[in-house]
Design an enzyme around this catalytic site. Structure first.
Site, PDB file in Angstrom:
ATOM      1  N   TRP A  19       0.820  -1.209   0.000  1.00 44.85           N
ATOM      2  CA  TRP A  19       0.000   0.000   0.000  1.00 44.85           C
ATOM      3  C   TRP A  19       0.858   1.265   0.000  1.00 44.85           C
ATOM      4  O   TRP A  19       1.907   1.320   0.649  1.00 44.85           O
ATOM      5  CB  TRP A  19      -0.904  -0.002   1.232  1.00 44.85           C
ATOM      6  CG  TRP A  19      -1.586   1.308   1.459  1.00 44.85           C
ATOM      7  CD1 TRP A  19      -1.182   2.341   2.273  1.00 44.85           C
ATOM      8  CD2 TRP A  19      -2.779   1.765   0.824  1.00 44.85           C
ATOM      9  NE1 TRP A  19      -2.048   3.399   2.182  1.00 44.85           N
ATOM     10  CE2 TRP A  19      -3.055   3.070   1.295  1.00 44.85           C
ATOM     11  CE3 TRP A  19      -3.656   1.181  -0.094  1.00 44.85           C
ATOM     12  CZ2 TRP A  19      -4.160   3.803   0.885  1.00 44.85           C
ATOM     13  CZ3 TRP A  19      -4.755   1.914  -0.506  1.00 44.85           C
ATOM     14  CH2 TRP A  19      -4.998   3.204  -0.018  1.00 44.85           C
ATOM     15  N   ASP A  22      -0.086   9.101   0.940  1.00 43.25           N
ATOM     16  CA  ASP A  22       0.511  10.439   0.890  1.00 43.25           C
ATOM     17  C   ASP A  22       2.031  10.426   0.707  1.00 43.25           C
ATOM     18  O   ASP A  22       2.745   9.693   1.403  1.00 43.25           O
ATOM     19  CB  ASP A  22       0.233  11.200   2.184  1.00 43.25           C
ATOM     20  CG  ASP A  22      -1.227  11.267   2.556  1.00 43.25           C
ATOM     21  OD1 ASP A  22      -2.068  10.837   1.749  1.00 43.25           O
ATOM     22  OD2 ASP A  22      -1.524  11.746   3.660  1.00 43.25           O
ATOM     23  N   SER A  83       1.625  11.146   8.232  1.00 37.53           N
ATOM     24  CA  SER A  83       2.317  12.037   7.300  1.00 37.53           C
ATOM     25  C   SER A  83       3.122  13.129   8.008  1.00 37.53           C
ATOM     26  O   SER A  83       2.836  13.511   9.140  1.00 37.53           O
ATOM     27  CB  SER A  83       1.310  12.686   6.351  1.00 37.53           C
ATOM     28  OG  SER A  83       0.798  11.739   5.457  1.00 37.53           O
ATOM     29  N   ARG A 150      -2.432  16.747  12.828  1.00 32.90           N
ATOM     30  CA  ARG A 150      -1.512  15.927  12.039  1.00 32.90           C
ATOM     31  C   ARG A 150      -0.937  16.637  10.808  1.00 32.90           C
ATOM     32  O   ARG A 150      -1.334  17.728  10.448  1.00 32.90           O
ATOM     33  CB  ARG A 150      -2.196  14.648  11.587  1.00 32.90           C
ATOM     34  CG  ARG A 150      -3.458  14.808  10.761  1.00 32.90           C
ATOM     35  CD  ARG A 150      -4.050  13.433  10.443  1.00 32.90           C
ATOM     36  NE  ARG A 150      -5.315  13.496   9.744  1.00 32.90           N
ATOM     37  CZ  ARG A 150      -6.509  13.559  10.331  1.00 32.90           C
ATOM     38  NH1 ARG A 150      -6.600  13.585  11.652  1.00 32.90           N
ATOM     39  NH2 ARG A 150      -7.619  13.594   9.621  1.00 32.90           N
ATOM     40  N   GLU A 203      -6.362  18.319   5.694  1.00 35.41           N
ATOM     41  CA  GLU A 203      -5.197  17.454   5.845  1.00 35.41           C
ATOM     42  C   GLU A 203      -4.040  18.007   5.024  1.00 35.41           C
ATOM     43  O   GLU A 203      -4.211  18.848   4.143  1.00 35.41           O
ATOM     44  CB  GLU A 203      -5.508  16.023   5.377  1.00 35.41           C
ATOM     45  CG  GLU A 203      -6.454  15.256   6.285  1.00 35.41           C
ATOM     46  CD  GLU A 203      -6.527  13.780   5.951  1.00 35.41           C
ATOM     47  OE1 GLU A 203      -6.420  12.980   6.895  1.00 35.41           O
ATOM     48  OE2 GLU A 203      -6.683  13.438   4.769  1.00 35.41           O
TER      49      GLU A 203
END
Length: 526
Positions: A19, A22, A83, A150, A203
């Site tokens: 997988w 980002d 991230s 985040r 985000e």
């Protein structure tokens, strides 16, 4: 990966297996002249699943990527490595390095730990140029006891001599701005909140100074610096699902102040999210970044078997005035693909149509391709006789891309003049995914303004890069961009291009040129 593996794109970064989402920690190594890309990664799953780590790939030319495995992994009990970004602490402001580490390779990663229902900002540092990392002993460096806090992006703000972090309070719809002298002690400065498209959450923010160029490509010496704040939103994008928006404004080291109330999309396609810029680009002024080429609406179901998802090609950004209408213009973000032609080889001479070739209904024009391995570059410029457009309910020009002339599996793209819109139909590729997933939108569009006009004729232009299962389009020299993924039932290269028009005398092809490309060294292409 061999050349027969047509599932992986050739020049778009993918993991060999597992997988990816980002892009994280993008930076350029000036000592070894390498592009470094970290990314959200689970090598043992093809859907998003904990533990999420930072995967790592490097490239000499931003074309051929060499997968280096995992760079940062969570402790067994400490959730995911979400991230974040990377900086080069060449001044050793953090005091984490000694003289044995080259100043050009004093790499510090700033990332979000997701553990126990709380998200905190952590730092890790590398003594070997970014290949392995050691966690800072006194982590976290920023913790406000919030469950949706985040994606820190850190830059050096030379005007104030401080590090600046933008980080998302995702479900409060705020981009918080912090400053630090040492990457360890952070002070809150301001917040940019509830602007633009909110979606369900903010985000992956970023704040970067972007050069303003004139029509000749020369930098404009404006009275103030031009800054761009970009934010990804999901779900709730205008196209559905995920998107990246941006704001143009000024930044004084504390507060970002947008110059207008407009929100703009960085890419009008449906597969562009979590854009991030590189730290320390080669000439220190170029703004270069890349994004995740997928959409959270359907990314876990896309029909690839070994891996899921790729990143876009690197894009170079600048600001430039764009004439929206004859009476109105505004500053806009332009983008162009950054790729090294020396790493590619033409498989055959470029194929093109005769300039000013007319397109008539039931009498299409064809281009036969020869050697295709799945990588095509094309330039398409066409003219429209504006006074003839209203005579047809549908006044369109369409390009069909097939693996052979008789195939009923194809990708179609084109332009509808009554609505001044470019369109893409990715629903005829034969993939069952297209038929069964209701969110993998079949028909997509992007509104266009003319590239130029002359005596009742409007001219439009698009530069396209098609790489097996991803299509990146740059309209009117990069004034707009659109990224789309698509999936054929069988992964076979496109070998036939067919052009047709719905009406007489309206459209002429000014230029249509296809070049079939391959990489010179196919051994490392992830």
């Amino acid at each position: 990966m061999g050349l027969q593996d047509l599932e992986h794109p050739l020049v778009h970064l993918t993991p060999p297996h597992g997988w990816l989402n980002d892009p994280n920690g993008l930076w350029y190594d000036a000592k070894d002249e390498l592009w470094h890309c970290y990314f959200q990664h689970n090598p043992d799953s093809t859907v998003w699943k904990q533990p999420i780590c930072w995967g790592h790939s490097v490239s000499k030319d931003a074309i051929i990527w060499d997968y280096k495995g995992l760079a940062i992994v969570p402790p067994d009990s400490d959730g995911g490595v979400f991230s974040g970004s990377v900086v080069v602490d060449n001044r050793n402001t953090s005091e984490l390095f000694d003289e044995s580490t080259d100043p050009r390779q004093r790499v510090v990663a700033i990332w979000t730990q997701d553990a126990d229902g709380i998200q905190r900002q952590m730092i890790s540092y590398s003594m070997d140029g970014g290949y392995s990392f050691k966690d800072y002993a006194h982590n976290p460096v920023l913790d406000i006891n919030n469950s949706n806090f985040r994606d820190p992006k850190v830059i050096w703000h030379k005007e104030t001599g401080r590090w600046i972090m933008v980080v998302a309070l995702s479900q409060k719809f705020e981009i918080s701005i912090y400053s630090s002298k040492d990457l360890i002690h952070w002070q809150y400065e301001s917040g940019f909140a509830v602007r633009g498209f909110k979606g369900l959450q903010y985000e992956c923010p970023g704040l970067i100074k972007v050069p303003l160029l004139d029509a000749n490509g020369q930098e404009v010496k404006d009275t103030k610096d031009n800054w761009v704040l970009y934010i990804s939103i999901n779900p709730g994008a205008p196209q559905g699902g995920s998107a990246t928006e941006y704001f143009i404004g000024e930044f004084d080291g504390k507060v970002f102040q947008p110059r207008d109330n407009q929100v703009r999309l960085m890419d009008l396609g449906k597969d562009f999210y979590a854009f991030q810029t590189f730290y320390n680009t080669p000439n220190d002024k170029d703004v270069i970044g890349m994004a995740w080429a997928s959409n959270w609406q359907y990314t876990n179901q896309t029909p690839t078997s070994q891996y899921r998802s790729c990143l876009t090609m690197l894009r170079k950004l600048h600001l430039q005035k764009l004439q929206i209408t004859p009476e109105y213009s505004e500053i806009n973000l332009f983008s162009a693909p950054l790729w090294d032609q020396d790493s590619l080889v033409n498989l055959a001479p470029p194929k093109s149509l005769t300039p000013d070739a007319p397109l008539l209904p039931n009498h299409g024009l064809n281009i036969n391709l020869d050697q295709g391995e799945g990588l095509l570059e094309f330039t398409w410029e066409w003219s429209v006789q504006d006074k003839l457009v209203p005579k047809a309910d549908f006044c369109g020009i369409t390009m069909f891309l097939k693996d052979q002339e008789t195939s009923n599996q194809f990708l179609s793209l084109g332009f509808e003049a009554n609505s001044s819109a470019f369109f893409l139909d990715r629903g005829n590729t034969g993939s069952h995914f297209t038929e069964t997933n209701p969110l993998f939108t079949r028909n997509l569009s992007a509104d266009l303004t003319p590239y130029r006009t002359f005596q009742g004729t409007s001219i439009y232009k698009v530069h396209g890069i098609l790489d097996r299962n991803i299509l990146e389009l740059y309209f009117n020299d990069g004034a707009l961009a659109a990224t789309y993924t698509f999936f054929y039932l069988e992964n076979r290269p496109i070998r036939w291009v067919h052009m047709e028009s719905s009406v007489n005398d309206v459209f002429k092809i000014k230029e249509l040129r296809f070049t079939e490309l391959a990489i010179k060294s196919p051994s490392k292409t992830y």
